[in-house]
Scaffold this motif. Structure first.
Motif, PDB file in Angstrom:
ATOM      1  N   THR A 112       0.848  -1.009  -0.061  1.00  0.00           N
ATOM      2  CA  THR A 112      -0.118   0.020  -0.015  1.00  0.00           C
ATOM      3  C   THR A 112       0.740   1.249   0.125  1.00  0.00           C
ATOM      4  O   THR A 112       2.166   1.106   0.359  1.00  0.00           O
ATOM      5  N   GLU A 113       0.230   2.340  -0.106  1.00  0.00           N
ATOM      6  CA  GLU A 113       1.100   3.736  -0.051  1.00  0.00           C
ATOM      7  C   GLU A 113       1.865   3.832   1.045  1.00  0.00           C
ATOM      8  O   GLU A 113       2.938   4.232   1.151  1.00  0.00           O
ATOM      9  N   ALA A 114       1.123   3.410   2.162  1.00  0.00           N
ATOM     10  CA  ALA A 114       1.540   3.774   3.612  1.00  0.00           C
ATOM     11  C   ALA A 114       2.898   2.860   3.801  1.00  0.00           C
ATOM     12  O   ALA A 114       3.821   3.286   4.418  1.00  0.00           O
ATOM     13  N   GLU A 115       2.869   1.598   3.001  1.00  0.00           N
ATOM     14  CA  GLU A 115       3.889   0.742   3.178  1.00  0.00           C
ATOM     15  C   GLU A 115       5.022   0.845   2.147  1.00  0.00           C
ATOM     16  O   GLU A 115       5.797   0.013   2.106  1.00  0.00           O
ATOM     17  N   TRP A 116       5.011   1.634   1.389  1.00  0.00           N
ATOM     18  CA  TRP A 116       5.789   1.915   0.050  1.00  0.00           C
ATOM     19  C   TRP A 116       7.204   1.772   0.675  1.00  0.00           C
ATOM     20  O   TRP A 116       7.667   2.748   1.449  1.00  0.00           O
ATOM     21  N   PRO A 117       8.256   0.846   0.171  1.00  0.00           N
ATOM     22  CA  PRO A 117       9.368   0.521   0.516  1.00  0.00           C
ATOM     23  C   PRO A 117      10.406   2.003  -0.122  1.00  0.00           C
ATOM     24  O   PRO A 117       9.937   2.290  -1.057  1.00  0.00           O
ATOM     25  N   ASP A 118      11.412   2.285   0.711  1.00  0.00           N
ATOM     26  CA  ASP A 118      12.156   3.421   0.156  1.00  0.00           C
ATOM     27  C   ASP A 118      13.555   2.896  -0.698  1.00  0.00           C
ATOM     28  O   ASP A 118      14.338   3.481  -0.585  1.00  0.00           O
ATOM     29  N   ASP A 119      13.425   1.790  -1.077  1.00  0.00           N
ATOM     30  CA  ASP A 119      14.468   1.318  -2.057  1.00  0.00           C
ATOM     31  C   ASP A 119      14.093   0.620  -3.373  1.00  0.00           C
ATOM     32  O   ASP A 119      14.897  -0.047  -3.778  1.00  0.00           O
ATOM     33  N   ILE A 120      12.953   0.872  -3.774  1.00  0.00           N
ATOM     34  CA  ILE A 120      12.560   0.810  -5.247  1.00  0.00           C
ATOM     35  C   ILE A 120      12.199   1.810  -6.101  1.00  0.00           C
ATOM     36  O   ILE A 120      11.557   2.981  -5.288  1.00  0.00           O
ATOM     37  N   VAL A 121      12.162   1.937  -7.412  1.00  0.00           N
ATOM     38  CA  VAL A 121      11.665   2.596  -8.171  1.00  0.00           C
ATOM     39  C   VAL A 121      10.865   2.144  -9.347  1.00  0.00           C
ATOM     40  O   VAL A 121      11.429   0.975  -9.865  1.00  0.00           O
ATOM     41  N   ALA A 122       9.561   2.333  -9.930  1.00  0.00           N
ATOM     42  CA  ALA A 122       8.970   1.861 -10.763  1.00  0.00           C
ATOM     43  C   ALA A 122       9.428   2.481 -12.163  1.00  0.00           C
ATOM     44  O   ALA A 122       9.854   3.513 -12.189  1.00  0.00           O
ATOM     45  N   ILE A 123       9.891   1.446 -13.167  1.00  0.00           N
ATOM     46  CA  ILE A 123      10.439   1.849 -14.323  1.00  0.00           C
ATOM     47  C   ILE A 123       9.505   1.530 -15.380  1.00  0.00           C
ATOM     48  O   ILE A 123       8.791   0.408 -15.611  1.00  0.00           O
ATOM     49  N   TYR A 124       9.231   2.502 -16.338  1.00  0.00           N
ATOM     50  CA  TYR A 124       8.163   2.772 -17.449  1.00  0.00           C
ATOM     51  C   TYR A 124       9.145   2.829 -18.677  1.00  0.00           C
ATOM     52  O   TYR A 124       9.667   3.968 -18.651  1.00  0.00           O
ATOM     53  N   SER A 144       3.022   3.153  -7.379  1.00  0.00           N
ATOM     54  CA  SER A 144       4.429   3.730  -7.309  1.00  0.00           C
ATOM     55  C   SER A 144       4.539   5.057  -6.653  1.00  0.00           C
ATOM     56  O   SER A 144       3.349   5.986  -6.786  1.00  0.00           O
ATOM     57  N   MET A 145       5.487   5.395  -5.857  1.00  0.00           N
ATOM     58  CA  MET A 145       5.617   6.652  -5.399  1.00  0.00           C
ATOM     59  C   MET A 145       6.701   7.407  -6.053  1.00  0.00           C
ATOM     60  O   MET A 145       6.671   8.598  -6.035  1.00  0.00           O
ATOM     61  N   VAL A 146       7.563   6.678  -6.588  1.00  0.00           N
ATOM     62  CA  VAL A 146       8.633   7.236  -7.455  1.00  0.00           C
ATOM     63  C   VAL A 146       8.793   6.289  -8.941  1.00  0.00           C
ATOM     64  O   VAL A 146       8.747   5.170  -8.557  1.00  0.00           O
ATOM     65  N   ARG A 147       8.935   6.958 -10.030  1.00  0.00           N
ATOM     66  CA  ARG A 147       8.750   6.462 -11.409  1.00  0.00           C
ATOM     67  C   ARG A 147       9.988   7.039 -12.168  1.00  0.00           C
ATOM     68  O   ARG A 147      10.348   8.282 -12.130  1.00  0.00           O
ATOM     69  N   LEU A 148      10.519   6.258 -12.991  1.00  0.00           N
ATOM     70  CA  LEU A 148      11.218   6.659 -14.239  1.00  0.00           C
ATOM     71  C   LEU A 148      10.393   6.449 -15.296  1.00  0.00           C
ATOM     72  O   LEU A 148      10.153   5.355 -15.521  1.00  0.00           O
ATOM     73  N   GLU A 149      10.126   7.507 -16.210  1.00  0.00           N
ATOM     74  CA  GLU A 149       9.101   7.403 -17.208  1.00  0.00           C
ATOM     75  C   GLU A 149       9.985   7.248 -18.560  1.00  0.00           C
ATOM     76  O   GLU A 149      10.925   7.953 -18.628  1.00  0.00           O
ATOM     77  N   ASN A 150       9.443   6.601 -19.668  1.00  0.00           N
ATOM     78  CA  ASN A 150      10.319   6.823 -21.156  1.00  0.00           C
ATOM     79  C   ASN A 150      11.639   6.329 -20.973  1.00  0.00           C
ATOM     80  O   ASN A 150      12.387   6.780 -21.328  1.00  0.00           O
ATOM     81  N   ALA A 151      11.794   5.309 -20.174  1.00  0.00           N
ATOM     82  CA  ALA A 151      13.151   4.953 -19.481  1.00  0.00           C
ATOM     83  C   ALA A 151      13.845   3.939 -20.632  1.00  0.00           C
ATOM     84  O   ALA A 151      13.120   3.154 -21.447  1.00  0.00           O
ATOM     85  N   ARG A 152      15.142   4.023 -20.569  1.00  0.00           N
ATOM     86  CA  ARG A 152      16.109   2.949 -21.343  1.00  0.00           C
ATOM     87  C   ARG A 152      16.963   2.383 -20.194  1.00  0.00           C
ATOM     88  O   ARG A 152      17.128   3.039 -19.224  1.00  0.00           O
ATOM     89  N   LEU A 153      17.355   1.114 -20.716  1.00  0.00           N
ATOM     90  CA  LEU A 153      18.371   0.438 -19.587  1.00  0.00           C
ATOM     91  C   LEU A 153      19.413   0.236 -20.212  1.00  0.00           C
ATOM     92  O   LEU A 153      19.383  -0.320 -21.455  1.00  0.00           O
TER      93      LEU A 153
END
Length: 140
Positions: free
Chosen positions: A82-94, A128-137
């Protein structure tokens, strides 16, 4: 050094610090958070293109343009919180397009536009609380 030699080398001399700086500008996931909130650095960088390094968590679904970047290798799902439990060590990647899955223990660098704030993916339901959009890896 002659003027012609200087003018030929000048663009390379000017670009060299930018190239070196770009390699040093890869952020760690911990730099985006301050406790349970976004760091001042993350707020300053919101909307800009950044590089973040980490590991690809196993994707929620195959043949996707979405995955989660973690600070340590994880062979199992680290999210679905849930948003309240969002871990501070991940980022959503789109990503811009579908990608090949990377082994969970292979370090990658992801480049994309930083987006902050609560967002629920309409296809997966992932919050997600933090995302990278239009991402490349790329491999780091």
């Amino acid at each position: 050094m002659r003027r012609r030699q200087f003018l030929t080398l000048a663009p390379a001399l000017i670009a060299a610090p930018v190239v070196l700086r770009a390699q040093d500008d890869t952020l760690k996931l911990r730099e985006l958070y301050e406790g349970r909130d976004f760091s001042p650095l993350a707020r300053d960088l919101e909307g800009t293109t950044i590089d973040v390094d980490g590991y690809m968590a196993p994707p929620l679904q195959a043949d996707s343009s979405f995955f989660v970047l973690t600070k340590i290798p994880m062979s199992v799902c680290p999210f679905c919180e849930t948003e309240a439990e969002w871990p501070d060590d991940i980022v959503a990647i789109y990503t811009r397009r579908k990608f090949d899955t990377v082994p969970f223990n292979r370090k990658i660098v992801v480049t994309g536009a930083l987006a902050l704030g609560s967002y629920r993916d309409p296809d997966t339901g992932f919050l997600s609380m933090v995302r990278l959009e239009n991402a490349r890896l790329r491999f780091g």
